[in-house]
Write a protein that holds these residues in place. Structure first.
Motif, PDB file in Angstrom:
ATOM      1  N   MET A   1      17.085 -21.529 -15.016  1.00 32.48           N
ATOM      2  CA  MET A   1      17.273 -20.802 -13.756  1.00 32.48           C
ATOM      3  C   MET A   1      17.763 -21.761 -12.674  1.00 32.48           C
ATOM      4  O   MET A   1      17.275 -22.878 -12.560  1.00 32.48           O
ATOM      5  CB  MET A   1      15.960 -20.151 -13.312  1.00 32.48           C
ATOM      6  N   ILE A   2      18.726 -21.313 -11.893  1.00 26.26           N
ATOM      7  CA  ILE A   2      19.284 -22.143 -10.830  1.00 26.26           C
ATOM      8  C   ILE A   2      18.367 -22.105  -9.613  1.00 26.26           C
ATOM      9  O   ILE A   2      17.862 -21.065  -9.224  1.00 26.26           O
ATOM     10  CB  ILE A   2      20.698 -21.640 -10.438  1.00 26.26           C
ATOM     11  N   LYS A   3      18.183 -23.262  -8.997  1.00 33.26           N
ATOM     12  CA  LYS A   3      17.315 -23.343  -7.829  1.00 33.26           C
ATOM     13  C   LYS A   3      18.076 -23.111  -6.518  1.00 33.26           C
ATOM     14  O   LYS A   3      17.468 -22.867  -5.491  1.00 33.26           O
ATOM     15  CB  LYS A   3      16.628 -24.710  -7.789  1.00 33.26           C
ATOM     16  N   TYR A   4      19.409 -23.225  -6.566  1.00 35.86           N
ATOM     17  CA  TYR A   4      20.254 -23.044  -5.381  1.00 35.86           C
ATOM     18  C   TYR A   4      19.834 -23.986  -4.247  1.00 35.86           C
ATOM     19  O   TYR A   4      19.781 -23.617  -3.089  1.00 35.86           O
ATOM     20  CB  TYR A   4      20.232 -21.580  -4.906  1.00 35.86           C
ATOM     21  N   GLU A   5      19.522 -25.228  -4.651  1.00 39.27           N
ATOM     22  CA  GLU A   5      19.139 -26.241  -3.676  1.00 39.27           C
ATOM     23  C   GLU A   5      20.289 -27.180  -3.342  1.00 39.27           C
ATOM     24  O   GLU A   5      20.199 -27.962  -2.401  1.00 39.27           O
ATOM     25  CB  GLU A   5      17.953 -27.051  -4.212  1.00 39.27           C
ATOM     26  N   SER A   6      21.364 -27.114  -4.121  1.00 39.71           N
ATOM     27  CA  SER A   6      22.511 -27.981  -3.850  1.00 39.71           C
ATOM     28  C   SER A   6      23.792 -27.392  -4.435  1.00 39.71           C
ATOM     29  O   SER A   6      23.759 -26.681  -5.436  1.00 39.71           O
ATOM     30  CB  SER A   6      22.284 -29.385  -4.434  1.00 39.71           C
ATOM     31  N   ILE A   7      24.894 -27.706  -3.789  1.00 36.74           N
ATOM     32  CA  ILE A   7      26.215 -27.332  -4.308  1.00 36.74           C
ATOM     33  C   ILE A   7      26.493 -28.152  -5.563  1.00 36.74           C
ATOM     34  O   ILE A   7      27.093 -27.671  -6.529  1.00 36.74           O
ATOM     35  CB  ILE A   7      27.304 -27.578  -3.243  1.00 36.74           C
ATOM     36  N   GLU A   8      26.020 -29.384  -5.563  1.00 36.25           N
ATOM     37  CA  GLU A   8      26.218 -30.262  -6.721  1.00 36.25           C
ATOM     38  C   GLU A   8      25.633 -29.645  -7.981  1.00 36.25           C
ATOM     39  O   GLU A   8      26.227 -29.721  -9.058  1.00 36.25           O
ATOM     40  CB  GLU A   8      25.583 -31.625  -6.460  1.00 36.25           C
ATOM     41  N   GLU A   9      24.469 -29.028  -7.853  1.00 38.30           N
ATOM     42  CA  GLU A   9      23.832 -28.371  -8.997  1.00 38.30           C
ATOM     43  C   GLU A   9      24.730 -27.287  -9.567  1.00 38.30           C
ATOM     44  O   GLU A   9      24.918 -27.189 -10.796  1.00 38.30           O
ATOM     45  CB  GLU A   9      22.496 -27.759  -8.564  1.00 38.30           C
ATOM     46  N   VAL A 153      26.935 -20.164  -2.463  1.00 39.84           N
ATOM     47  CA  VAL A 153      27.101 -21.148  -1.387  1.00 39.84           C
ATOM     48  C   VAL A 153      26.186 -20.788  -0.219  1.00 39.84           C
ATOM     49  O   VAL A 153      25.507 -21.647   0.346  1.00 39.84           O
ATOM     50  CB  VAL A 153      28.568 -21.225  -0.931  1.00 39.84           C
ATOM     51  N   GLY A 154      26.178 -19.517   0.140  1.00 33.86           N
ATOM     52  CA  GLY A 154      25.317 -19.065   1.223  1.00 33.86           C
ATOM     53  C   GLY A 154      23.846 -19.321   0.943  1.00 33.86           C
ATOM     54  O   GLY A 154      23.079 -19.695   1.846  1.00 33.86           O
ATOM     55  N   MET A 155      23.436 -19.140  -0.304  1.00 32.62           N
ATOM     56  CA  MET A 155      22.041 -19.382  -0.677  1.00 32.62           C
ATOM     57  C   MET A 155      21.672 -20.848  -0.541  1.00 32.62           C
ATOM     58  O   MET A 155      20.571 -21.192  -0.086  1.00 32.62           O
ATOM     59  CB  MET A 155      21.797 -18.891  -2.105  1.00 32.62           C
ATOM     60  N   VAL A 156      22.600 -21.722  -0.918  1.00 32.86           N
ATOM     61  CA  VAL A 156      22.346 -23.161  -0.780  1.00 32.86           C
ATOM     62  C   VAL A 156      22.259 -23.550   0.697  1.00 32.86           C
ATOM     63  O   VAL A 156      21.358 -24.299   1.098  1.00 32.86           O
ATOM     64  CB  VAL A 156      23.448 -23.985  -1.482  1.00 32.86           C
ATOM     65  N   VAL A 157      23.166 -23.037   1.503  1.00 36.60           N
ATOM     66  CA  VAL A 157      23.142 -23.342   2.936  1.00 36.60           C
ATOM     67  C   VAL A 157      21.835 -22.858   3.556  1.00 36.60           C
ATOM     68  O   VAL A 157      21.213 -23.570   4.362  1.00 36.60           O
ATOM     69  CB  VAL A 157      24.347 -22.711   3.658  1.00 36.60           C
ATOM     70  N   ALA A 158      21.417 -21.654   3.200  1.00 37.11           N
ATOM     71  CA  ALA A 158      20.173 -21.103   3.743  1.00 37.11           C
ATOM     72  C   ALA A 158      18.970 -21.952   3.342  1.00 37.11           C
ATOM     73  O   ALA A 158      18.026 -22.124   4.122  1.00 37.11           O
ATOM     74  CB  ALA A 158      19.987 -19.671   3.269  1.00 37.11           C
ATOM     75  N   ALA A 159      19.003 -22.492   2.124  1.00 35.34           N
ATOM     76  CA  ALA A 159      17.886 -23.295   1.628  1.00 35.34           C
ATOM     77  C   ALA A 159      17.848 -24.687   2.251  1.00 35.34           C
ATOM     78  O   ALA A 159      16.775 -25.200   2.597  1.00 35.34           O
ATOM     79  CB  ALA A 159      17.959 -23.417   0.104  1.00 35.34           C
ATOM     80  N   ARG A 160      19.022 -25.298   2.432  1.00 34.67           N
ATOM     81  CA  ARG A 160      19.086 -26.680   2.921  1.00 34.67           C
ATOM     82  C   ARG A 160      19.182 -26.765   4.434  1.00 34.67           C
ATOM     83  O   ARG A 160      18.801 -27.776   5.031  1.00 34.67           O
ATOM     84  CB  ARG A 160      20.302 -27.403   2.332  1.00 34.67           C
ATOM     85  N   SER A 161      19.716 -25.723   5.048  1.00 34.04           N
ATOM     86  CA  SER A 161      19.971 -25.764   6.488  1.00 34.04           C
ATOM     87  C   SER A 161      19.546 -24.447   7.119  1.00 34.04           C
ATOM     88  O   SER A 161      18.364 -24.128   7.172  1.00 34.04           O
ATOM     89  CB  SER A 161      21.453 -26.049   6.748  1.00 34.04           C
ATOM     90  N   SER A 162      20.517 -23.659   7.577  1.00 32.43           N
ATOM     91  CA  SER A 162      20.216 -22.366   8.189  1.00 32.43           C
ATOM     92  C   SER A 162      21.486 -21.540   8.272  1.00 32.43           C
ATOM     93  O   SER A 162      22.586 -22.076   8.363  1.00 32.43           O
ATOM     94  CB  SER A 162      19.651 -22.568   9.600  1.00 32.43           C
ATOM     95  N   ILE A 163      21.305 -20.227   8.237  1.00 32.50           N
ATOM     96  CA  ILE A 163      22.437 -19.323   8.460  1.00 32.50           C
ATOM     97  C   ILE A 163      22.228 -18.514   9.732  1.00 32.50           C
ATOM     98  O   ILE A 163      22.948 -17.556   9.990  1.00 32.50           O
ATOM     99  CB  ILE A 163      22.656 -18.379   7.257  1.00 32.50           C
TER     100      ILE A 163
END
Length: 293
Positions: A1-9, A153-163
């Motif tokens: 399962m993807i964690k959506y914590e990074s674009i690199e992942e 991409v949006g999920m990663v941004v929301a997790a690492r930063s903010s939307i």
């Protein structure tokens, strides 16, 4: 399962399996949500159809926002494109601008839109994708699949930063939307997952520090027109990535930097209408026009 914590992942996993990011995300989300891939795809297809309708609704000549401060921008831009044979930007870009304005106008008039990722930035992704579908004849399935890449991409941004503009300024809304759209555009043009990441990084870096200063506290001025800026940045970032121009700063580091910048912004520049354009003499007059002294 993807964690959506990074674009690199996302990039690493997609390249390891030699598939597009969208296919990776569709498979993962179907398993996570315990639904079929077809069911998930059909839900995304409905979202695209809402985007198409919001373009039409917002492009009507008599379209007006609830406050009366904005309205008709999409119609005017579309007329200009027709009258001036595409204008300075050419037919594709100028029509895309008209669509972004239309969707943002539809939102301001309380019409139905897809928050991508927010209502304030709702014109960027549909402006990009509907234009490729209707003006360039791109395959509808490919368009809809690219929305899974945008969503990831949006999920990663929301997790690492903010939307949210209230947390990170407009960079968190229009910046995130431009990054999502840029990645989707690269995939649609046959780019690699790594190029999607480069486009994402460049889109974010080119809107770094953008403040949220809505006049009268409404998502209209300058929000409607900022959707256009985000759209143009998405297209240009995608083209640069497809040309082989690297981002230099990895996408995840750009997202982290966006978070740091957002945290450093004062509250007056984060959706409170306490600074920027909202407190200019004209901005105050417009506020008084809507709400009274």
């Amino acid at each position: 399962m993807i964690k959506y914590e990074s674009i690199e992942e996302l990039v690493t996993e997609a390249e390891k399996r030699n598939i597009k990011i969208s296919q990776l995300v569709l498979e993962d989300q179907a398993k996570t949500m315990e639904v079929s891939e077809l069911e998930l795809y059909e839900k995304m297809e409905l979202s695209f159809e809402v985007m198409q309708q919001s373009v039409k609704d917002g492009m009507k000549k008599d379209q007006k926002s609830m406050s009366g401060l904005t309205g008709g921008e999409g119609y005017l831009m579309n007329q200009y494109v027709t009258d001036k044979d595409g204008g300075l930007c050419g037919n594709l870009m100028s029509k895309a601008i008209a669509r972004a304005l239309s969707v943002a106008g539809c939102n301001a008039s309380m019409g139905k839109i897809v928050a991508a990722p927010t209502a304030g930035s709702c014109g960027i992704l549909p402006g990009c994708l509907v234009s490729l579908y209707e003006d360039r004849g791109f395959d509808k399935r490919a368009i809809i699949m690219s929305m899974f890449t945008a969503g990831a991409v949006g999920m990663v941004v929301a997790a690492r930063s903010s939307i949210a503009g209230a947390q990170g300024g407009c960079q968190a809304e229009c910046g995130s939307a431009a990054a999502m759209a840029a990645a989707a555009l690269v995939e649609l043009m046959g780019g690699t997952p790594s190029q999607c990441a480069d486009a994402c990084a460049m889109a974010i870096s080119n809107q770094m520090g953008l403040v949220c200063d809505p006049v009268a506290g409404l998502v209209e001025i300058p929000c409607v027109k900022r959707n256009v800026s985000g759209l143009v940045i998405a297209y240009s970032s995608a083209d640069m990535a497809l040309a082989g121009i690297g981002a230099k700063i990895p996408a995840d580091e750009c997202i982290d930097a966006m978070r740091e910048v957002g945290d450093a912004l004062p509250a007056s520049l984060k959706e409170t209408a306490g600074g920027g354009l909202a407190t200019t003499p004209t901005g105050r007059k417009l506020r008084d026009k809507v709400f009274g002294n």
